[in-house]
Design a protein around this motif. Structure first.
Motif, PDB file in Angstrom:
ATOM      1  N   VAL A  85       0.878  -1.168   0.000  1.00 29.77           N
ATOM      2  CA  VAL A  85       0.000   0.000   0.000  1.00 29.77           C
ATOM      3  C   VAL A  85       0.916   1.219   0.000  1.00 29.77           C
ATOM      4  O   VAL A  85       1.819   1.325   0.828  1.00 29.77           O
ATOM      5  CB  VAL A  85      -0.899   0.039   1.250  1.00 29.77           C
ATOM      6  CG1 VAL A  85      -1.814   1.268   1.200  1.00 29.77           C
ATOM      7  CG2 VAL A  85      -1.725  -1.232   1.371  1.00 29.77           C
ATOM      8  N   LEU A  86       0.686   2.099  -0.950  1.00 29.14           N
ATOM      9  CA  LEU A  86       1.481   3.330  -1.046  1.00 29.14           C
ATOM     10  C   LEU A  86       0.577   4.492  -0.647  1.00 29.14           C
ATOM     11  O   LEU A  86      -0.440   4.737  -1.302  1.00 29.14           O
ATOM     12  CB  LEU A  86       1.966   3.536  -2.481  1.00 29.14           C
ATOM     13  CG  LEU A  86       2.746   2.378  -3.108  1.00 29.14           C
ATOM     14  CD1 LEU A  86       2.817   2.544  -4.616  1.00 29.14           C
ATOM     15  CD2 LEU A  86       4.133   2.285  -2.512  1.00 29.14           C
ATOM     16  N   GLY A  87       0.918   5.163   0.442  1.00 26.19           N
ATOM     17  CA  GLY A  87       0.222   6.407   0.768  1.00 26.19           C
ATOM     18  C   GLY A  87       0.664   7.459  -0.226  1.00 26.19           C
ATOM     19  O   GLY A  87       1.840   7.538  -0.569  1.00 26.19           O
ATOM     20  N   THR A  88      -0.282   8.264  -0.743  1.00 31.83           N
ATOM     21  CA  THR A  88       0.080   9.228  -1.786  1.00 31.83           C
ATOM     22  C   THR A  88      -0.459  10.619  -1.482  1.00 31.83           C
ATOM     23  O   THR A  88      -1.442  10.781  -0.769  1.00 31.83           O
ATOM     24  CB  THR A  88      -0.481   8.803  -3.170  1.00 31.83           C
ATOM     25  OG1 THR A  88      -1.902   8.725  -3.100  1.00 31.83           O
ATOM     26  CG2 THR A  88       0.086   7.482  -3.618  1.00 31.83           C
ATOM     27  N   LYS A  89       0.221  11.594  -2.046  1.00 32.40           N
ATOM     28  CA  LYS A  89      -0.220  12.984  -1.937  1.00 32.40           C
ATOM     29  C   LYS A  89      -0.258  13.555  -3.338  1.00 32.40           C
ATOM     30  O   LYS A  89       0.728  13.465  -4.083  1.00 32.40           O
ATOM     31  CB  LYS A  89       0.776  13.766  -1.072  1.00 32.40           C
ATOM     32  CG  LYS A  89       0.389  15.217  -0.848  1.00 32.40           C
ATOM     33  CD  LYS A  89       1.389  15.878   0.103  1.00 32.40           C
ATOM     34  CE  LYS A  89       1.047  17.335   0.320  1.00 32.40           C
ATOM     35  NZ  LYS A  89       1.232  18.158  -0.888  1.00 32.40           N
ATOM     36  N   LEU A  90      -1.400  14.137  -3.708  1.00 28.46           N
ATOM     37  CA  LEU A  90      -1.546  14.717  -5.048  1.00 28.46           C
ATOM     38  C   LEU A  90      -0.607  15.910  -5.202  1.00 28.46           C
ATOM     39  O   LEU A  90      -0.643  16.840  -4.404  1.00 28.46           O
ATOM     40  CB  LEU A  90      -3.003  15.152  -5.251  1.00 28.46           C
ATOM     41  CG  LEU A  90      -3.372  15.782  -6.586  1.00 28.46           C
ATOM     42  CD1 LEU A  90      -3.064  14.852  -7.747  1.00 28.46           C
ATOM     43  CD2 LEU A  90      -4.837  16.179  -6.596  1.00 28.46           C
ATOM     44  N   GLU A  91       0.255  15.843  -6.216  1.00 27.22           N
ATOM     45  CA  GLU A  91       1.221  16.924  -6.448  1.00 27.22           C
ATOM     46  C   GLU A  91       0.790  17.820  -7.598  1.00 27.22           C
ATOM     47  O   GLU A  91       0.864  19.035  -7.489  1.00 27.22           O
ATOM     48  CB  GLU A  91       2.585  16.320  -6.818  1.00 27.22           C
ATOM     49  CG  GLU A  91       3.249  15.559  -5.706  1.00 27.22           C
ATOM     50  CD  GLU A  91       4.175  16.443  -4.905  1.00 27.22           C
ATOM     51  OE1 GLU A  91       5.164  16.900  -5.487  1.00 27.22           O
ATOM     52  OE2 GLU A  91       3.898  16.661  -3.718  1.00 27.22           O
ATOM     53  N   ALA A  92       0.391  17.217  -8.694  1.00 30.58           N
ATOM     54  CA  ALA A  92       0.115  18.028  -9.880  1.00 30.58           C
ATOM     55  C   ALA A  92      -0.751  17.278 -10.874  1.00 30.58           C
ATOM     56  O   ALA A  92      -0.726  16.048 -10.924  1.00 30.58           O
ATOM     57  CB  ALA A  92       1.425  18.415 -10.559  1.00 30.58           C
ATOM     58  N   PHE A  93      -1.494  18.036 -11.633  1.00 34.24           N
ATOM     59  CA  PHE A  93      -2.152  17.498 -12.804  1.00 34.24           C
ATOM     60  C   PHE A  93      -1.222  17.695 -13.988  1.00 34.24           C
ATOM     61  O   PHE A  93      -0.437  18.628 -14.018  1.00 34.24           O
ATOM     62  CB  PHE A  93      -3.450  18.254 -13.093  1.00 34.24           C
ATOM     63  CG  PHE A  93      -4.603  17.813 -12.238  1.00 34.24           C
ATOM     64  CD1 PHE A  93      -5.519  16.903 -12.731  1.00 34.24           C
ATOM     65  CD2 PHE A  93      -4.755  18.293 -10.956  1.00 34.24           C
ATOM     66  CE1 PHE A  93      -6.580  16.490 -11.944  1.00 34.24           C
ATOM     67  CE2 PHE A  93      -5.812  17.886 -10.166  1.00 34.24           C
ATOM     68  CZ  PHE A  93      -6.725  16.982 -10.661  1.00 34.24           C
ATOM     69  N   VAL A  94      -1.340  16.834 -14.969  1.00 38.80           N
ATOM     70  CA  VAL A  94      -0.621  17.066 -16.220  1.00 38.80           C
ATOM     71  C   VAL A  94      -1.678  17.460 -17.244  1.00 38.80           C
ATOM     72  O   VAL A  94      -2.614  16.712 -17.502  1.00 38.80           O
ATOM     73  CB  VAL A  94       0.142  15.808 -16.672  1.00 38.80           C
ATOM     74  CG1 VAL A  94       0.915  16.083 -17.955  1.00 38.80           C
ATOM     75  CG2 VAL A  94       1.089  15.335 -15.574  1.00 38.80           C
ATOM     76  N   CYS A  95      -1.541  18.668 -17.768  1.00 40.37           N
ATOM     77  CA  CYS A  95      -2.538  19.192 -18.709  1.00 40.37           C
ATOM     78  C   CYS A  95      -2.671  18.260 -19.917  1.00 40.37           C
ATOM     79  O   CYS A  95      -1.674  17.836 -20.497  1.00 40.37           O
ATOM     80  CB  CYS A  95      -2.133  20.592 -19.163  1.00 40.37           C
ATOM     81  SG  CYS A  95      -3.200  21.251 -20.454  1.00 40.37           S
ATOM     82  N   SER A  96      -3.917  17.940 -20.267  1.00 39.01           N
ATOM     83  CA  SER A  96      -4.167  17.022 -21.384  1.00 39.01           C
ATOM     84  C   SER A  96      -3.694  17.570 -22.725  1.00 39.01           C
ATOM     85  O   SER A  96      -3.519  16.821 -23.668  1.00 39.01           O
ATOM     86  CB  SER A  96      -5.662  16.734 -21.499  1.00 39.01           C
ATOM     87  OG  SER A  96      -6.143  16.186 -20.309  1.00 39.01           O
ATOM     88  N   ARG A  97      -3.522  18.883 -22.795  1.00 35.26           N
ATOM     89  CA  ARG A  97      -3.177  19.488 -24.097  1.00 35.26           C
ATOM     90  C   ARG A  97      -1.710  19.874 -24.204  1.00 35.26           C
ATOM     91  O   ARG A  97      -1.050  19.475 -25.131  1.00 35.26           O
ATOM     92  CB  ARG A  97      -4.052  20.700 -24.337  1.00 35.26           C
ATOM     93  CG  ARG A  97      -5.499  20.259 -24.266  1.00 35.26           C
ATOM     94  CD  ARG A  97      -6.427  21.133 -25.000  1.00 35.26           C
ATOM     95  NE  ARG A  97      -7.726  20.478 -24.927  1.00 35.26           N
ATOM     96  CZ  ARG A  97      -8.723  20.694 -25.743  1.00 35.26           C
ATOM     97  NH1 ARG A  97      -8.575  21.560 -26.710  1.00 35.26           N
ATOM     98  NH2 ARG A  97      -9.853  20.060 -25.607  1.00 35.26           N
TER      99      ARG A  97
END
Ligand SMILES: [Zn+2]
Length: 131
Positions: A85-97
């Motif tokens: 199990v990996l605890g995670t923290k959202l860092e960034a979105f990668v823009c789809s475009r």
């Protein structure tokens, strides 16, 4: 924060590119899911980055959506053999475009399900035929 662009499928040290199903992608994107359960076939470490690329099993293809989370905790407690199990923290979105990384609050979800950055949203407004 300096912007990074993720175009190539490069996997530098400490970065793991992983498929994620749409259901779990959405939960990570909305900040509801802060963990991943994965086979530990690649020596995950706390501090590593996971590049989660949304994969549509029906279409058998990646969508344009991806996001970056940081591994904050690892445990194999009560897991199947070789799973963690990996605890995670959202860092960034990668823009789809444009494929720039951006903060979650700099991202807009389009009605077609793509996540784009505010810069691309601005461009969309300029030439409206894409909307
Ligand atoms: Zn963009």
């Amino acid at each position: 924060m300096e912007k990074k662009t993720r175009k190539a499928l490069e996997e530098p040290h400490g970065v793991h590119i992983l498929k994620i199903q749409p259901e779990y992608f959405r939960a990570q994107a909305e900040g509801k899911k802060n963990f991943e359960i994965r086979e530990n076939d690649r020596n995950f470490n706390v501090g590593d980055e996971l590049w989660l690329r949304e994969y549509d099993p029906k279409a058998e293809a990646y969508t344009e959506n991806s996001l970056v989370v940081k591994v904050t905790y690892i445990t194999s407690y009560m897991q199947q053999e070789n799973y963690v199990v990996l605890g995670t923290k959202l860092e960034a979105f990668v823009c789809s475009r444009c494929h720039d990384e951006c903060e979650p609050e700099e991202t807009t979800k389009l009605s077609n399900g793509e996540y784009i950055c505010d810069f691309c949203k601005f461009i969309l407004k300029e030439d409206e035929q894409q909307c």
